[in-house]
Write an enzyme that holds these catalytic residues in place. Structure first.
Site, PDB file in Angstrom:
ATOM      1  N   ASP A  37       0.853  -1.189   0.000  1.00 47.26           N
ATOM      2  CA  ASP A  37       0.000   0.000   0.000  1.00 47.26           C
ATOM      3  C   ASP A  37       0.893   1.245   0.000  1.00 47.26           C
ATOM      4  OD1 ASP A  37      -3.112   0.829   1.031  1.00 47.26           O
ATOM      5  OD2 ASP A  37      -1.514   2.280   1.465  1.00 47.26           O
TER       6      ASP A  37
ATOM      7  N   ASN B 253      -2.574  12.819  -3.981  1.00 46.39           N
ATOM      8  CA  ASN B 253      -3.740  13.271  -4.749  1.00 46.39           C
ATOM      9  C   ASN B 253      -4.101  14.715  -4.394  1.00 46.39           C
ATOM     10  OD1 ASN B 253      -4.377  11.095  -6.385  1.00 46.39           O
ATOM     11  ND2 ASN B 253      -5.680  10.119  -4.851  1.00 46.39           N
TER      12      ASN B 253
ATOM     13  N   HIS C 295      -4.866  14.169  -9.109  1.00 45.12           N
ATOM     14  CA  HIS C 295      -5.179  12.773  -9.386  1.00 45.12           C
ATOM     15  C   HIS C 295      -4.246  12.176 -10.449  1.00 45.12           C
ATOM     16  CE1 HIS C 295      -8.244   9.508  -9.444  1.00 45.12           C
ATOM     17  NE2 HIS C 295      -8.462   9.989  -8.234  1.00 45.12           N
TER      18      HIS C 295
ATOM     19  N   ASP D 192      -2.155   8.858 -10.149  1.00 50.66           N
ATOM     20  CA  ASP D 192      -2.198   7.711 -11.082  1.00 50.66           C
ATOM     21  C   ASP D 192      -0.794   7.276 -11.495  1.00 50.66           C
ATOM     22  OD1 ASP D 192      -4.905   7.723 -10.958  1.00 50.66           O
ATOM     23  OD2 ASP D 192      -5.261   8.434 -12.995  1.00 50.66           O
TER      24      ASP D 192
ATOM     25  N   GLU E 158      -4.584   2.158  -4.263  1.00 50.14           N
ATOM     26  CA  GLU E 158      -3.134   2.008  -4.387  1.00 50.14           C
ATOM     27  C   GLU E 158      -2.661   0.804  -3.598  1.00 50.14           C
ATOM     28  OE1 GLU E 158      -4.224   2.708  -1.437  1.00 50.14           O
ATOM     29  OE2 GLU E 158      -2.528   3.897  -0.689  1.00 50.14           O
TER      30      GLU E 158
HETATM   31  P1  GH3 Z   1      -1.790   5.215   4.391  1.00 46.01           P
HETATM   32  O1  GH3 Z   1      -0.364   5.604   4.448  1.00 46.01           O
HETATM   33  O2  GH3 Z   1      -2.346   4.904   5.745  1.00 46.01           O
HETATM   34  O3  GH3 Z   1      -2.079   4.142   3.421  1.00 46.01           O
HETATM   35  O4  GH3 Z   1      -2.573   6.520   3.945  1.00 46.01           O
HETATM   36  P2  GH3 Z   1      -3.230   6.833   2.550  1.00 46.01           P
HETATM   37  O5  GH3 Z   1      -3.385   8.299   2.433  1.00 46.01           O
HETATM   38  O6  GH3 Z   1      -2.467   6.178   1.488  1.00 46.01           O
HETATM   39  O7  GH3 Z   1      -4.656   6.195   2.782  1.00 46.01           O
HETATM   40  P3  GH3 Z   1      -5.417   5.229   1.856  1.00 46.01           P
HETATM   41  O8  GH3 Z   1      -4.570   4.043   1.572  1.00 46.01           O
HETATM   42  O9  GH3 Z   1      -6.733   4.946   2.511  1.00 46.01           O
HETATM   43  O10 GH3 Z   1      -5.638   6.125   0.551  1.00 46.01           O
HETATM   44  C1  GH3 Z   1      -6.286   5.629  -0.548  1.00 46.01           C
HETATM   45  C2  GH3 Z   1      -6.568   6.777  -1.504  1.00 46.01           C
HETATM   46  O11 GH3 Z   1      -6.436   6.323  -2.838  1.00 46.01           O
HETATM   47  C3  GH3 Z   1      -7.949   7.309  -1.405  1.00 46.01           C
HETATM   48  C4  GH3 Z   1      -8.439   7.444  -2.823  1.00 46.01           C
HETATM   49  O12 GH3 Z   1      -8.856   8.739  -3.085  1.00 46.01           O
HETATM   50  C5  GH3 Z   1      -7.235   7.145  -3.680  1.00 46.01           C
HETATM   51  N1  GH3 Z   1      -7.494   6.418  -4.901  1.00 46.01           N
HETATM   52  C6  GH3 Z   1      -8.198   5.266  -5.068  1.00 46.01           C
HETATM   53  N2  GH3 Z   1      -8.157   4.872  -6.346  1.00 46.01           N
HETATM   54  C7  GH3 Z   1      -7.422   5.787  -7.037  1.00 46.01           C
HETATM   55  C8  GH3 Z   1      -6.992   5.916  -8.417  1.00 46.01           C
HETATM   56  O13 GH3 Z   1      -7.301   5.092  -9.291  1.00 46.01           O
HETATM   57  N3  GH3 Z   1      -6.224   6.981  -8.738  1.00 46.01           N
HETATM   58  C9  GH3 Z   1      -5.852   7.906  -7.808  1.00 46.01           C
HETATM   59  N4  GH3 Z   1      -5.074   8.924  -8.195  1.00 46.01           N
HETATM   60  N5  GH3 Z   1      -6.239   7.819  -6.516  1.00 46.01           N
HETATM   61  C10 GH3 Z   1      -6.998   6.771  -6.136  1.00 46.01           C
HETATM   62 MG    MG Z   2      -2.195   4.113   1.342  1.00 41.77          MG
HETATM   63 MG    MG Z   3      -4.892   2.036   0.684  1.00 42.85          MG
END
Ligand code: GH3
Ligand code: MG
Ligand code: MG
Length: 321
Positions: free
Chosen positions: A170, A178, A183, A187, A210
């Site tokens: 992760d 983001n 965004h 990506d 992610e």
């Molecule tokens: P942590 O270190 O605890 O993992 O914190 P984090 O900010 O990474 O938290 P989290 O894993 O919950 O974040 C997931 C984010 O990913 C939220 C969502 O807006 C974003 N996301 C999900 N799918 C996509 C995508 O296809 N593209 C982009 N750019 N962002 C995405």
């Molecule tokens: Mg994360």
């Molecule tokens: Mg995550």
């Protein structure tokens, strides 16, 4: 194409084989159905079957039906029934028995070639559909559903493989990427991580957002920890274009190895728990579950690899489908 040719007549086999090989097809010829079916079942690269309506120990129609059972949406086989007795009823029976096409025996060369070209078009279309249905469009790795399908197949051959490890990954503080850089930059980061994971493992899937899973066949815990550490370091070294300065990102990884009695869900749950621990210990690190049955717990190498405890609370983000 790789074609299985089934006919009780040696002369017919010789004639049709010559026609097919003249156009670059690879031919596997059989004089009867059962041995041809055994071959098809154990050779997933077969694209098409041409079978005579009358075989020594079964009818061509029965053969079509048996082949249709082997063929499926992930493994399409184009089936052509060949008969000297070309009438409407035979054609209907052939199609109802699972054949895709019907051809005269002996085949007229141009007609045979045209029908095989149609089969090739169909196969290409089917391959593309399979690719679209199993691939994550952003990263090109397996989508969630295909990942779990492949994982089940890996489990089915686990006895032969001997070992299996899972790495759950992760991106750290990805929401910030983001929020601050947009965004599009997010990506790019996701794509970059997928690329690093795909360079290290044959089975990589995007669980969502992610989050990725790597499955390493024949690899025990220590080996998987080393792979995870390589992914972590290489990913941390990447730079991603934004509107302004290029940015970097880090990721956390949880590693678990197959134990007797595991299912893919329990294995991934332990990898997810290790990931949870990597996050709570400060991110940008690899954490392995505690020692598996086959090898010692990995020791910390650079201060970032730790072992998890079994009594840790379960991770919030569900690992298994
Ligand atoms: P942590 O270190 O605890 O993992 O914190 P984090 O900010 O990474 O938290 P989290 O894993 O919950 O974040 C997931 C984010 O990913 C939220 C969502 O807006 C974003 N996301 C999900 N799918 C996509 C995508 O296809 N593209 C982009 N750019 N962002 C995405
Ligand atoms: Mg994360
Ligand atoms: Mg995550």
């Amino acid at each position: 194409m790789r074609i299985v040719l089934v006919d009780g007549s040696r002369v017919a086999i010789r004639v049709v084989r010559q026609l097919l090989e003249a156009r670059g097809h690879v031919v596997h010829a059989f004089a009867d159905g059962p041995e041809a079916l055994t071959f098809i079942k154990s050779h997933s690269s077969i694209d098409a079957v041409i079978v005579s309506a009358g075989l020594p120990s079964m009818t061509g129609f029965e053969f079509c039906w048996e082949t249709r059972l082997v063929s499926n949406s992930r493994r399409p086989i184009y089936i052509i029934l060949m008969s000297a007795d070309y009438d409407r009823h035979k054609l209907t029976e052939a199609l109802d028995s699972g054949a895709d096409d019907f051809i005269n025996k002996p085949p007229v060369p141009d007609e045979l070639y045209a029908r095989l070209r149609a089969a090739e078009r169909m196969a290409a279309m089917q391959d593309e559909l399979i690719r679209l249905a199993t691939t994550d469009p952003l990263t090109g790795v397996l989508n969630r559903r295909a990942l779990f399908e492949q994982a089940q197949q890996v489990c089915a051959r686990l006895e032969a493989i001997g070992a299996l490890a899972a790495i759950m990954i992760d991106v750290d503080h990805f929401k910030r990427v983001n929020d601050v850089h947009g965004h599009g930059a997010g990506d790019e980061v996701i794509r970059g991580l997928a690329g690093q994971a795909a360079a290290e493992a044959a089975i990589v899937g995007r669980l969502g957002g992610e989050e990725f899973v790597m499955l390493l066949e024949g690899v025990a815990l220590c080996g998987a920890v080393a792979v995870a550490e390589r992914v972590r370091l290489k990913f941390a070294g990447l730079r991603f274009a934004t509107g302004g300065e290029p940015i970097g990102a880090t990721c956390s990884l949880g590693v678990a190895a197959w134990r007797s009695g595991d299912s893919i869900d329990t294995l991934l749950r332990r990898a997810d728990m290790a990931l949870y621990r990597a996050k709570s210990e400060g991110r940008n690190r690899v954490v392995a579950e505690d020692d598996g049955p086959t090898e010692a717990e990995p020791r910390a190498t650079d201060g970032r690899i730790r072992s998890t405890q079994r009594d840790r609370p379960p991770a919030g983000a569900g690992a298994a489908a």
